[in-house]
Motif scaffolding. Structure first.
Motif, PDB file in Angstrom:
ATOM      1  N   LEU A 196       0.806  -1.216  -0.031  1.00  0.00           N
ATOM      2  CA  LEU A 196       0.015  -0.021   0.017  1.00  0.00           C
ATOM      3  C   LEU A 196       0.780   1.300  -0.243  1.00  0.00           C
ATOM      4  CD1 LEU A 196      -2.501  -1.091   2.703  1.00  0.00           C
ATOM      5  CD2 LEU A 196      -2.677  -1.457   0.172  1.00  0.00           C
ATOM      6  N   VAL A 197       0.532   2.244  -0.832  1.00  0.00           N
ATOM      7  CA  VAL A 197       1.322   3.317  -0.850  1.00  0.00           C
ATOM      8  C   VAL A 197       0.327   4.509  -0.256  1.00  0.00           C
ATOM      9  CG1 VAL A 197       2.451   4.986  -2.598  1.00  0.00           C
ATOM     10  CG2 VAL A 197       2.564   2.793  -2.899  1.00  0.00           C
ATOM     11  N   ALA A 198       0.743   5.425   0.476  1.00  0.00           N
ATOM     12  CA  ALA A 198      -0.080   6.351   0.801  1.00  0.00           C
ATOM     13  C   ALA A 198       0.982   7.806   1.029  1.00  0.00           C
ATOM     14  CB  ALA A 198      -0.501   5.985   2.299  1.00  0.00           C
ATOM     15  N   SER A 204      -5.354  10.727   2.385  1.00  0.00           N
ATOM     16  CA  SER A 204      -4.737   9.557   2.012  1.00  0.00           C
ATOM     17  C   SER A 204      -4.927   8.307   2.893  1.00  0.00           C
ATOM     18  CB  SER A 204      -3.315   9.704   1.703  1.00  0.00           C
ATOM     19  OG  SER A 204      -2.645   8.423   1.321  1.00  0.00           O
ATOM     20  N   LEU A 205      -5.041   8.805   4.294  1.00  0.00           N
ATOM     21  CA  LEU A 205      -5.162   7.793   5.227  1.00  0.00           C
ATOM     22  C   LEU A 205      -6.717   7.216   5.071  1.00  0.00           C
ATOM     23  CD1 LEU A 205      -4.451   6.441   8.234  1.00  0.00           C
ATOM     24  CD2 LEU A 205      -5.452   8.757   9.316  1.00  0.00           C
ATOM     25  N   SER A 206      -7.581   8.008   5.027  1.00  0.00           N
ATOM     26  CA  SER A 206      -8.992   7.486   5.086  1.00  0.00           C
ATOM     27  C   SER A 206      -9.231   6.677   3.886  1.00  0.00           C
ATOM     28  CB  SER A 206      -9.952   8.692   4.736  1.00  0.00           C
ATOM     29  OG  SER A 206     -11.339   8.245   4.456  1.00  0.00           O
ATOM     30  N   ILE A 225       4.023   1.815   2.307  1.00  0.00           N
ATOM     31  CA  ILE A 225       5.188   2.739   1.855  1.00  0.00           C
ATOM     32  C   ILE A 225       4.470   4.055   1.974  1.00  0.00           C
ATOM     33  CG2 ILE A 225       6.446   3.701  -0.048  1.00  0.00           C
ATOM     34  CD1 ILE A 225       6.626   0.772  -1.111  1.00  0.00           C
ATOM     35  N   ILE A 226       5.159   5.149   2.482  1.00  0.00           N
ATOM     36  CA  ILE A 226       4.924   6.434   2.921  1.00  0.00           C
ATOM     37  C   ILE A 226       5.596   7.173   1.832  1.00  0.00           C
ATOM     38  CG2 ILE A 226       4.776   8.400   4.560  1.00  0.00           C
ATOM     39  CD1 ILE A 226       4.326   6.230   6.844  1.00  0.00           C
ATOM     40  N   TYR A 239       1.169   6.315  10.824  1.00  0.00           N
ATOM     41  CA  TYR A 239       1.958   5.451  11.736  1.00  0.00           C
ATOM     42  C   TYR A 239       1.142   4.786  12.617  1.00  0.00           C
ATOM     43  CZ  TYR A 239       5.686   8.299   9.477  1.00  0.00           C
ATOM     44  OH  TYR A 239       6.643   8.900   8.595  1.00  0.00           O
ATOM     45  N   GLU A 240       0.103   5.429  13.168  1.00  0.00           N
ATOM     46  CA  GLU A 240      -0.829   5.142  14.157  1.00  0.00           C
ATOM     47  C   GLU A 240      -1.659   3.984  13.527  1.00  0.00           C
ATOM     48  OE1 GLU A 240      -2.795   8.548  15.326  1.00  0.00           O
ATOM     49  OE2 GLU A 240      -1.308   9.291  16.571  1.00  0.00           O
TER      50      GLU A 240
END
Length: 295
Positions: A196-198, A204-206, A225-226, A239-240
């Motif tokens: 997953l890429v965000a 983007s988190l949603s 991957i951030i 991260y959370e």
């Protein structure tokens, strides 16, 4: 192994990451790339593809046709059409093929048998080429206004599997579409791993949470991957989320103007600008992919 790269949201750099990982892995592993975004394919642009070796049409959609010579112009079909795609043109009832979903309601309610028929039309094309880097690429293009994007992606993957069997190719890397629609479901179905890429934003988190639910449905291990990680350092939501779900973060890519420059050059950033900040991070991620996933 089949690896699907997904994001849930467009514009986070998923295809750039996919192209770079494919480029970095191609010499060490035999692989095939699949661009599973039938609405807006772009892996061929990032790999500088100029021509396709083979193309196949997918005939699967249906649209309604009205025989104006036998139509009694009662207008019931236009009244009942759930998609409002039947209009009067020059005194005749005509179906707008771009909005017709082929549901058959108009044919069902028409009082004169044979006036309205459902005809098969092309949904799009699936195409294959060998890139200048030596690995095969399968892509697809959905025709405007047509459904069945998921079927196109499924056909892409089936074609890729046949090539893998014929040529002894080990791995398939699938660049999924944005969102969680049928294309993404077809991309993730049958995959061994989802990457997953965000980006560090609430939007983007949603969206990555939504696509992760699809990954969970298929019971696939996921990695994160951030991208553009340094643009919003105060945002800790990704991260959370990763910690809560037990998703390993396998890399962080800084924002780098080298990436859009490499797109203009029709090359992956790791080839065009190998010493850039993004390229260094992507090389580190490729090493993790080798150790944690492919090995």
């Amino acid at each position: 192994m089949q690896i699907a790269i997904a994001s849930g949201k467009g514009g986070v750099g998923k295809s750039s990451v996919a192209a770079s990982l494919i480029y970095l892995l191609k010499d060490e592993y035999s692989l095939i790339a699949v661009d599973a975004d039938a609405d807006a394919p772009n892996l061929d642009l990032l790999f500088g593809v100029e021509m396709w070796e083979e193309e196949k049409e997918l005939i699967g959609a249906k649209v309604a046709k009205i025989n104006t010579s036998t139509c009694i112009r009662c207008g019931i079909c236009a009244e009942r059409c759930p998609y409002d795609c039947i209009k009067i043109v020059d005194g005749n009832y005509v179906v707008n093929e771009l909005t017709c979903e082929g549901c058959g309601v108009c044919k069902l309610v028409c009082p004169v048998e044979g006036v309205i028929t459902l005809e098969e039309v092309r949904s799009g094309i699936v195409r294959k080429t060998t890139t200048k880097y030596g690995f095969p690429l399968i892509s697809a293009q959905l025709d405007v206004g047509r459904p069945n994007s998921g079927k196109l992606v499924t056909e892409e993957k089936e074609w890729a599997k046949r090539i893998m069997k014929e040529k002894g190719i080990e791995h398939m890397i699938v660049d999924s579409a944005a969102g969680i629609g049928c294309q993404v479901i077809a991309s993730l179905g049958g995959a061994d791993v989802a990457i997953l890429v965000a980006e560090p934003t609430p939007a983007s988190l949603s969206d990555v949470k939504r696509v992760y639910k699809v990954v969970q449905h298929f019971r696939e291990p996921a990695y994160l991957i951030i991208n553009k990680a340094d643009l919003n350092p105060s945002f800790k939501g990704l991260y959370e989320f990763a910690e809560e779900e037990g998703i390993p973060i396998i890399g962080e890519i800084p924002y780098d103007r080298a990436i859009p420059k490499s797109m203009v050059m029709l090359k992956p950033v790791v080839e065009a600008f190998p010493d850039s900040k993004a390229s260094i991070a992507l090389k580190e991620i490729a090493e993790v992919v080798k150790e944690e996933i492919l090995e």
